[in-house]
Design a protein around this motif. Structure first.
Motif, PDB file in Angstrom:
ATOM      1  N   ARG A 194      -9.738  18.929 -36.030  1.00  0.00           N
ATOM      2  CA  ARG A 194      -8.441  18.118 -36.220  1.00  0.00           C
ATOM      3  C   ARG A 194      -8.497  17.074 -37.117  1.00  0.00           C
ATOM      4  N   TRP A 223     -13.823  12.803 -28.793  1.00  0.00           N
ATOM      5  CA  TRP A 223     -15.317  12.260 -28.491  1.00  0.00           C
ATOM      6  C   TRP A 223     -15.378  10.754 -29.116  1.00  0.00           C
ATOM      7  N   VAL A 252      -7.325  14.819 -25.708  1.00  0.00           N
ATOM      8  CA  VAL A 252      -6.507  15.030 -27.194  1.00  0.00           C
ATOM      9  C   VAL A 252      -6.255  13.225 -27.776  1.00  0.00           C
ATOM     10  N   SER A 292      -6.735  15.207 -18.815  1.00  0.00           N
ATOM     11  CA  SER A 292      -6.578  16.232 -20.025  1.00  0.00           C
ATOM     12  C   SER A 292      -5.789  15.744 -21.122  1.00  0.00           C
ATOM     13  N   ASP A 293      -4.964  14.587 -20.906  1.00  0.00           N
ATOM     14  CA  ASP A 293      -4.142  13.843 -22.213  1.00  0.00           C
ATOM     15  C   ASP A 293      -5.075  13.042 -22.658  1.00  0.00           C
ATOM     16  N   THR A 323     -19.820  14.300 -19.225  1.00  0.00           N
ATOM     17  CA  THR A 323     -19.995  14.859 -20.604  1.00  0.00           C
ATOM     18  C   THR A 323     -21.261  15.318 -21.160  1.00  0.00           C
ATOM     19  N   ASN A 329       1.028  15.440 -21.962  1.00  0.00           N
ATOM     20  CA  ASN A 329       1.572  16.694 -21.530  1.00  0.00           C
ATOM     21  C   ASN A 329       2.950  17.103 -20.932  1.00  0.00           C
ATOM     22  N   TYR A 345      -7.491  22.520 -27.189  1.00  0.00           N
ATOM     23  CA  TYR A 345      -8.273  22.583 -26.336  1.00  0.00           C
ATOM     24  C   TYR A 345      -9.246  23.678 -26.405  1.00  0.00           C
ATOM     25  N   MET A 395     -12.191  25.716 -23.931  1.00  0.00           N
ATOM     26  CA  MET A 395     -12.088  25.814 -22.338  1.00  0.00           C
ATOM     27  C   MET A 395     -12.232  27.245 -22.299  1.00  0.00           C
ATOM     28  N   ARG A 443     -21.012  22.918 -23.912  1.00  0.00           N
ATOM     29  CA  ARG A 443     -19.708  22.612 -23.786  1.00  0.00           C
ATOM     30  C   ARG A 443     -18.756  22.083 -24.749  1.00  0.00           C
ATOM     31  N   TRP A 454     -12.082  26.377 -17.432  1.00  0.00           N
ATOM     32  CA  TRP A 454     -10.875  26.908 -16.865  1.00  0.00           C
ATOM     33  C   TRP A 454      -9.623  25.922 -17.274  1.00  0.00           C
ATOM     34  N   LEU A 455      -8.712  26.617 -17.945  1.00  0.00           N
ATOM     35  CA  LEU A 455      -7.451  25.539 -18.606  1.00  0.00           C
ATOM     36  C   LEU A 455      -6.145  26.065 -18.048  1.00  0.00           C
ATOM     37  N   TYR A 458     -13.074  22.771 -14.842  1.00  0.00           N
ATOM     38  CA  TYR A 458     -11.931  22.461 -15.270  1.00  0.00           C
ATOM     39  C   TYR A 458     -11.695  21.051 -15.907  1.00  0.00           C
ATOM     40  N   GLY A 459     -12.827  20.388 -15.778  1.00  0.00           N
ATOM     41  CA  GLY A 459     -12.568  18.941 -16.154  1.00  0.00           C
ATOM     42  C   GLY A 459     -13.896  18.589 -16.910  1.00  0.00           C
ATOM     43  N   ASN A 460     -14.144  17.266 -17.429  1.00  0.00           N
ATOM     44  CA  ASN A 460     -15.357  16.991 -18.168  1.00  0.00           C
ATOM     45  C   ASN A 460     -15.545  15.523 -17.771  1.00  0.00           C
ATOM     46  N   LEU A 478      -1.850  14.250 -34.122  1.00  0.00           N
ATOM     47  CA  LEU A 478      -1.553  15.091 -32.971  1.00  0.00           C
ATOM     48  C   LEU A 478      -0.714  14.440 -32.136  1.00  0.00           C
TER      49      LEU A 478
END
Lengths: 377, 377
Positions: free
Chosen positions: A89, A57, A53, A49-50, A293, A98, B277, B304, B300, A311-312, A288-290, A94
């Motif tokens: 963004r 992509w 950010v 998840s870090d 892709t 987390n 997110y 999320m 997607r 789901w986050l 909840y994950g990727n 950024l």
């Protein structure tokens, strides 16, 4: 402990030209307000998840590093499609990271803040890829005596995600779970939680050695998606457990659809569970994950009572409310070295985290491999 | 009115050999129990949801009819994949026809049942493709004076679906709607309901004449998916209405994913609605139809906080509870010739409904085309 006047913090910036840059910025060390504490960050993990950010992509296979030491800059190109997705963004620096843990080296005047002086605490507040971080004292999770910053670096993302999967299951009326990428650090935690709580869990892995690892931990239902009989084996396990909820870390491809189809096939074995519009019980897969892709492809051959969605963790915690969150946090602290023990395969410095070859290594997200940034290194 | 001793009822059977058969079966006319009434079915519509049960995954392009009159049998081949999906129904003669209307010609002794003698009522109880149907008196919706069986044939599926979309919107915390295949009978009802109730509605159609039809009805937001600027126009309409919920009748392809992407793009225009997110507000697309049977493909690229899932009227009504259902039914009866007026392009007999060429015509589900079975014809 002497506190310096400045510290380094990592930022990710997407430039309008289609280049993503990751770099360290020198900032003045802040003075904590009444309710705040200053944490000297000593250990902070690199979670998938870090990386969302950090890299978005961007094309990491084409990333390169320029500069040296704290002046290192990682650059990676971003495709036109990637620029469209990340439009919101562009131009913003950024902060990343987390969660993490470290020692409280300065505090504000409030009772709670000053009680934390010198304590080792875990923090989930963003901006953790840094040498120092000033946070609200109430957000700190003080570790038990004898637990180090390294023990507590991953207190939140994986432990709270695993615990929240069980909470989601209960809140939404399911009684058992399916989990993919089940040999991950998170997956192993989930196995231990389900064993302790008596929740039936179907583990999906991709390789035989991952299946063996989970079976050696005592996992009862382990299904290998590389097996020729994958769907039949998954249907059997779902039928045995009654699972109608799955958490999928891969996101793309047909896995979510396959799980729903196996849930439907399992339901059709149960007299009364089937109608002409498919099984009546709601079947849900949360992505909840990727890890994959590519697009999610849903065959829809499983009636009408199904759902797929993102789901986050922060969204779930906001919905669950403060009482639930406090209960989950307390459990993490007390089972930190058992249920929630994390294993790191690589410890790197903030500067090393900007090295293109190192980035490619942790970006690959190999199962079992986990990187820890030691910010004071 | 004289009640005969037997009547004809339509059944759909999937044989193990891979052939689906639709035929009429002669059955004895039942005597109503205390709480029951016997309805002489006079008008019953062919809805897409009926065709799911009638034909399932059969290949209608290869269908043929044998026999004559009430002995006609429609046969259609089913592929191997279709047989796998429909495994649970092999060998079962399934009754078809979700809803219809007619005259109560016999009743049981209870007060409610006997009060319905001679009344024209609408019924949603399944098994409606028949000449007679015995049902619980409480499930009947008595039509207002002057309303015919033909007026009331489609009292439930489309009107309750349209009303339940608004109920779902309110229950799940949304404030505006997106609807696809919006020029359908159902879509036109939804336009009228939203106008009456002050709910903002984004209508998605595929053709300019459909867009014109809805604009002529006074629809404010109509987007044509064949337009070169479809996504930009949809994003504008979603931004103007704040819609975070969509009902999609097509099911397959990328439309659901495109709607979510436009919701995300609309959210990113609103300061504070966006996080790294993705947008924070939950965005939901319910697939309530299957006009496009290809897989649903989700890109997607919308954070999320999103969900896609099946939506089925009976499941919703069960969740909503009896009070809500009674309120919706009463509204349908009182607005039957205005808000909930249905238009039929073809009236056919039960036997004609088994003719292969006629089947292919209604199976095509052309927008604006709607078939009514007149069971006494």
């Amino acid at each position: 402990m002497t506190v310096p006047s400045t510290y380094l913090q990592m930022f990710s910036t997407l430039n309008e030209s289609g280049e993503l840059c990751l770099e360290l910025v020198e900032k003045p060390v802040p003075t904590p307000k009444a309710n705040e504490v200053l944490v000297r960050i000593e250990a902070t993990p690199i979670n998938p998840s870090d990386q969302g950010v950090m890299f978005g992509w961007a094309d990491i296979s084409a990333a390169s590093t320029s500069g040296n030491g704290s002046k290192s800059v990682l650059s990676a190109p971003v495709s036109e499609q990637g620029m469209r997705v990340m439009k919101a963004r562009v131009g913003q620096a950024l902060p990343v990271g987390n969660e993490g843990a470290g020692t409280v080296v300065a505090t504000g005047d409030s009772e709670l803040a000053s009680s934390l002086q010198g304590k080792v605490v875990a923090v989930m507040g963003g901006s953790m890829y840094a040498q120092y971080r000033c946070v609200d004292a109430a957000t700190c999770l003080p570790l038990h005596d004898g637990h180090s910053a390294k023990d507590g670096a991953s207190c939140f993302v994986n432990p709270l995600t695993a615990l929240s999967m069980i909470e989601t299951m209960k809140m939404e009326g399911h009684s058992a779970l399916v989990h993919t990428a089940a040999a991950s650090n998170l997956g192993q935690m989930l196995v231990r939680i389900c064993q302790a709580d008596g929740v039936e869990l179907v583990n999906i892995v991709r390789k035989e050695e991952q299946a063996k690892l989970l079976r050696d931990m005592g996992a009862k239902y382990v299904v290998n998606s590389s097996s020729d009989n994958f769907k039949a084996e998954l249907t059997d396990a779902i039928h045995a457990t009654g699972a109608t909820l799955a958490f999928d870390a891969t996101g793309g491809g047909t896995l979510a659809s396959d799980i729903l189809a196996c849930m439907e096939a399992a339901a059709s074995r149960t007299p009364g569970a089937y109608s002409i519009y498919g099984s009546v019980k709601h079947k849900q897969v949360y992505l909840y994950g990727n890890l994959d892709t590519s697009p999610t492809v849903l065959q829809r051959a499983y009636g009408m009572a199904w759902g797929v969605g993102g789901w986050l963790l922060p969204n779930f915690l906001a919905k669950a409310g403060t009482e639930v969150v406090a209960r989950l946090r307390a459990r993490v602290a007390s089972e930190l070295k058992t249920t929630f023990a994390s294993h790191y395969t690589n410890e790197i410095s903030l500067v090393e985290a900007l090295d293109a070859d190192t980035v490619r290594q942790y970006y690959a997200k190999h199962t079992g491999e986990k990187f820890l940034i030691c910010s004071q290194k």
